[in-house]
Design an enzyme around this catalytic site. Structure first.
Site, short mmCIF file in Angstrom:
data_model
loop_
_atom_site.label_atom_id
_atom_site.label_comp_id
_atom_site.label_asym_id
_atom_site.label_seq_id
_atom_site.Cartn_x
_atom_site.Cartn_y
_atom_site.Cartn_z
N CYS A 93 117.31 38.76 -21.44
CA CYS A 93 117.50 37.20 -20.81
C CYS A 93 115.84 37.03 -20.55
CB CYS A 93 118.11 37.28 -19.75
SG CYS A 93 118.10 35.86 -18.77
N HIS A 94 115.60 35.77 -20.57
CA HIS A 94 114.15 35.16 -20.06
C HIS A 94 113.78 35.87 -18.72
CE1 HIS A 94 110.93 32.06 -20.53
NE2 HIS A 94 110.95 32.41 -19.07
N THR A 95 114.69 36.00 -18.12
CA THR A 95 114.43 36.53 -16.66
C THR A 95 113.66 37.94 -16.86
OG1 THR A 95 116.46 35.02 -15.75
CG2 THR A 95 115.28 36.67 -14.10
N HIS A 102 119.93 43.13 -16.99
CA HIS A 102 121.06 42.45 -15.97
C HIS A 102 122.14 41.63 -16.81
CE1 HIS A 102 118.30 38.90 -16.83
NE2 HIS A 102 119.32 38.30 -16.52
N GLU A 103 122.21 41.96 -18.07
CA GLU A 103 123.19 41.31 -19.02
C GLU A 103 123.99 42.29 -19.85
OE1 GLU A 103 122.49 36.85 -20.64
OE2 GLU A 103 121.65 38.37 -22.00
N CYS A 142 131.39 40.83 -2.32
CA CYS A 142 132.17 42.00 -1.59
C CYS A 142 133.43 41.50 -0.99
CB CYS A 142 131.11 42.23 -0.35
SG CYS A 142 131.07 41.03 0.88
N CYS A 159 131.82 39.06 3.33
CA CYS A 159 130.49 38.68 4.16
C CYS A 159 130.85 37.27 4.36
CB CYS A 159 129.22 38.68 3.22
SG CYS A 159 128.94 37.80 1.87
N CYS A 180 130.80 35.22 1.00
CA CYS A 180 132.07 35.16 0.14
C CYS A 180 133.15 34.76 0.89
CB CYS A 180 132.35 36.87 0.12
SG CYS A 180 131.31 37.54 -1.25
N CYS A 204 126.90 36.14 -2.63
CA CYS A 204 127.17 37.37 -1.66
C CYS A 204 126.11 37.84 -1.11
CB CYS A 204 128.30 38.26 -2.44
SG CYS A 204 128.40 39.87 -1.51
N ARG A 260 122.20 42.10 -0.23
CA ARG A 260 120.91 41.33 -0.83
C ARG A 260 119.38 42.11 -0.62
NH1 ARG A 260 117.22 39.43 -3.22
NH2 ARG A 260 116.48 37.30 -3.06
N CYS A 275 125.29 37.35 -17.86
CA CYS A 275 124.19 36.19 -17.33
C CYS A 275 124.44 34.85 -18.10
CB CYS A 275 122.86 36.88 -17.21
SG CYS A 275 121.61 35.67 -16.87
N ARG A 329 119.69 35.02 -28.31
CA ARG A 329 119.69 36.15 -27.63
C ARG A 329 119.67 37.22 -28.42
NH1 ARG A 329 118.74 34.44 -23.20
NH2 ARG A 329 119.94 34.86 -21.47
P1 NAD Z 1 114.72 30.87 -23.03
O1 NAD Z 1 113.06 31.14 -23.23
O2 NAD Z 1 115.45 31.50 -24.10
O3 NAD Z 1 114.78 29.33 -23.37
C1 NAD Z 1 113.78 28.28 -22.90
C2 NAD Z 1 113.69 26.91 -23.78
O4 NAD Z 1 112.99 26.04 -23.42
C3 NAD Z 1 113.24 27.48 -25.45
O5 NAD Z 1 114.00 26.91 -26.49
C4 NAD Z 1 112.03 26.57 -25.13
O6 NAD Z 1 111.46 26.00 -26.50
C5 NAD Z 1 112.20 25.42 -24.07
N1 NAD Z 1 111.03 24.94 -23.76
C6 NAD Z 1 109.90 25.43 -23.01
N2 NAD Z 1 108.97 24.55 -22.62
C7 NAD Z 1 109.52 23.33 -22.75
C8 NAD Z 1 109.41 21.96 -22.25
N3 NAD Z 1 108.21 21.76 -21.61
N4 NAD Z 1 110.38 20.89 -22.37
C9 NAD Z 1 111.25 21.22 -23.41
N5 NAD Z 1 111.76 22.31 -23.70
C10 NAD Z 1 110.80 23.49 -23.24
O7 NAD Z 1 115.15 31.13 -21.67
P2 NAD Z 1 116.66 31.42 -21.04
O8 NAD Z 1 117.04 32.75 -21.23
O9 NAD Z 1 117.62 30.32 -21.74
O10 NAD Z 1 116.50 31.09 -19.59
C11 NAD Z 1 116.12 29.77 -19.26
C12 NAD Z 1 115.68 29.81 -17.75
O11 NAD Z 1 116.89 29.96 -16.93
C13 NAD Z 1 114.63 30.84 -17.14
O12 NAD Z 1 113.79 30.26 -16.42
C14 NAD Z 1 115.50 31.81 -16.70
O13 NAD Z 1 114.90 32.71 -15.78
C15 NAD Z 1 116.70 30.92 -16.01
N6 NAD Z 1 117.86 31.62 -15.67
C16 NAD Z 1 118.51 31.23 -14.45
C17 NAD Z 1 119.56 31.81 -14.01
C18 NAD Z 1 120.23 31.31 -12.86
O14 NAD Z 1 121.27 31.69 -12.47
N7 NAD Z 1 119.79 30.34 -12.28
C19 NAD Z 1 120.48 32.64 -14.89
C20 NAD Z 1 119.56 33.18 -16.01
C21 NAD Z 1 118.70 32.71 -16.46
O1 DAO Z 2 121.39 35.59 -2.62
O2 DAO Z 2 119.24 34.91 -2.45
C1 DAO Z 2 120.08 35.63 -3.23
C2 DAO Z 2 119.89 36.06 -4.39
C3 DAO Z 2 120.22 35.17 -5.53
C4 DAO Z 2 120.13 35.57 -6.84
C5 DAO Z 2 120.31 34.51 -7.86
C6 DAO Z 2 119.58 34.78 -9.12
C7 DAO Z 2 119.58 33.47 -9.79
C8 DAO Z 2 118.68 33.39 -10.61
C9 DAO Z 2 117.83 34.46 -11.48
C10 DAO Z 2 118.26 34.40 -12.72
C11 DAO Z 2 118.95 35.60 -12.90
C12 DAO Z 2 118.90 36.19 -14.18
ZN ZN Z 3 119.66 36.50 -17.37
ZN ZN Z 4 129.96 38.95 -0.07
#
Ligand code: NAD
Ligand code: DAO
Ligand code: ZN
Ligand code: ZN
Length: 370
Positions: free
Chosen positions: A40-42, A62-63, A92, A95, A98, A106, A110, A169, A365
């Site tokens: 994943c991007h993360t 993480h995936e 859990c 908490c 939860c 949860c 953490r 994820c 992916r």
């Molecule tokens: P990725 O890199 O596969 O995709 C990102 C996309 O954004 C690409 O297609 C890229 O071309 C496009 N992009 C980049 N800059 C741009 C712009 N200025 N305008 C338009 N498009 C643009 O990433 P991903 O795996 O899909 O993850 C995306 C984001 O989500 C990351 O920041 C990741 O950390 C986050 N994320 C958050 C959670 C959550 O739970 N909140 C979970 C997983 C991932």
């Molecule tokens: O409870 O503070 C907390 C932890 C939150 C974790 C949530 C993570 C979501 C964003 C990260 C991207 C995950 C791949």
């Molecule tokens: Zn992820």
């Molecule tokens: Zn919990």
């Protein structure tokens, strides 16, 4: 025991394949053999050094999808042979968070999870006697990994782990953000910024919610083909509008703005555009992307005074142990698409290629199949 693992020794450097030592599960813990894991991007974000919580040396990932190998003392909800998806957001069930009925975040483990260790404060990974840190409580870039029982969702054994690992994820995050966080209603208009694994899963969720228009925005036009196949209706490449703010382009395209928007990049300027392309009076914008350390969002407060709503979503608001098995079942029933999101399958030894392909924008992916 020994385990093949991709170790991140320091920020900004490629991962190194090592034979690491994995200690057995302690009380309340479970040893899992990871069968497959998405990248994943993360993971790339943390490896880059931009993650404020990033620590090294660490085993990222993480995936994942895997099989229970051994359970520690007191583990009652899982047994050897169960198929599981690791959860970076545990559940859990006890908490305050939860029990709130308001969040999936949860907090039971953490603090230790954030420090890269198990709940007792120690790591189960080492190499030549030097401890290696856990990542997001999951570390799926090791063939064998140890997790707390509360960080594992037990799933249908018939589900292919090399596919449903992506529910750990990206796909769940995108679909859940639409269905749980925004609660998009039939006929609503939606804008999706960024078409990686997350954004495309938002598109999929919007189709499941029977949204009307689904406007997708990406600077890489190669991403539009998959978005169209999943059900997107309008395609916007900001590079085609060098002189117009992208929020204005979308406002013009949608008669005043969209009902819901989703930022799936992690770019604070795009987050602002995503809020400001929402319709006056009711438009809601959901931040999913994770921005770099120290970055801040901004807009004119009048945007909120006049009815737009800014919110965020982690793991799509999904409670992992109680709700993720249902996502697996929906994949098995053909209601959730996963296979289409897998561009590349690689062995662990080629994991750095998966990161390069992601940076080049050539994959949705990559899945590492052990
Ligand atoms: P990725 O890199 O596969 O995709 C990102 C996309 O954004 C690409 O297609 C890229 O071309 C496009 N992009 C980049 N800059 C741009 C712009 N200025 N305008 C338009 N498009 C643009 O990433 P991903 O795996 O899909 O993850 C995306 C984001 O989500 C990351 O920041 C990741 O950390 C986050 N994320 C958050 C959670 C959550 O739970 N909140 C979970 C997983 C991932
Ligand atoms: O409870 O503070 C907390 C932890 C939150 C974790 C949530 C993570 C979501 C964003 C990260 C991207 C995950 C791949
Ligand atoms: Zn992820
Ligand atoms: Zn919990």
């Amino acid at each position: 025991m020994k385990s093949r693992a991709a170790v991140a020794w320091e920020a900004g450097k490629p991962l190194c394949i090592e034979q690491v030592d994995v200690a057995g599960p302690k009380a309340g813990e479970v040893l899992v053999r990871i069968v497959a894991t998405g990248v994943c991007h993360t993971d790339a974000f943390t490896l880059s050094g931009a993650d404020p919580e990033g620590q090294f040396p660490v085993i990222l990932g993480h995936e994942g999808g895997g099989i229970v190998e051994e359970v520690g003392e007191g583990v009652t909800s899982l047994k050897v042979g169960d198929h599981v998806i690791p959860l970076y957001t545990p559940e859990c069930g006890q908490c305050k968070f939860c029990l709130s009925g308001k969040t999936n975040l949860c907090q039971k483990i953490r603090v230790t999870q954030g420090r890269g260790v198990m709940p007792d404060g120690s790591s189960r990974f080492s190499l030549n006697g030097k401890p290696l840190l856990h990542y997001m409580g999951t570390s799926t870039f090791s063939e064998y990994t140890v997790l707390p029982e509360i960080s594992l969702a037990k799933i249908n054994k018939a589900a292919p782990l090399e596919k449903v690992c992506l529910l750990g994820c990206g796909i769940t995050t995108g679909i859940g953000a639409v269905l749980n966080t925004a609660k998009v209603e039939p006929g609503a208009s939606v804008a999706v910024f960024g078409l990686g694994g997350i954004g495309l899963s938002v598109v999929q969720g919007a189709v499941m919610a029977r949204a009307g228009r689904i406007v997708v925005v990406d600077t890489n036009a190669d991403k539009f083909e998959m978005a169209r196949a999943l059900g997107a209706t309008d395609f916007v490449n900001p590079k085609d509008y060098p002189d117009t703010p992208i929020q204005q382009v979308i406002v013009d395209l949608t008669d005043g703005g969209v009902d819901y928007s989703f930022e799936c990049i992690g770019n604070v300027n795009v987050m602002r555009a995503a809020l400001e392309c929402c319709h006056k009076g009711w438009g809601e914008s959901v931040i999913i992307g994770v921005a770099g350390a120290g970055q801040e969002i901004s807009t004119r407060p009048f945007q909120l005074v006049t009815g737009r709503v800014w919110r965020g979503s982690a793991f799509g608001g999904v409670k992992g142990r109680s709700q993720l098995p249902g996502y697996v079942d929906r994949y098995m029933a053909g209601e959730i698409k996963i296979d289409e999101m897998i561009t590349k399958v690689l062995p662990l030894e080629r994991i750095n290629e998966a990161f390069e392909l992601m940076h080049e924008g050539k994959v949705i992916r990559s899945v590492i199949h052990y």
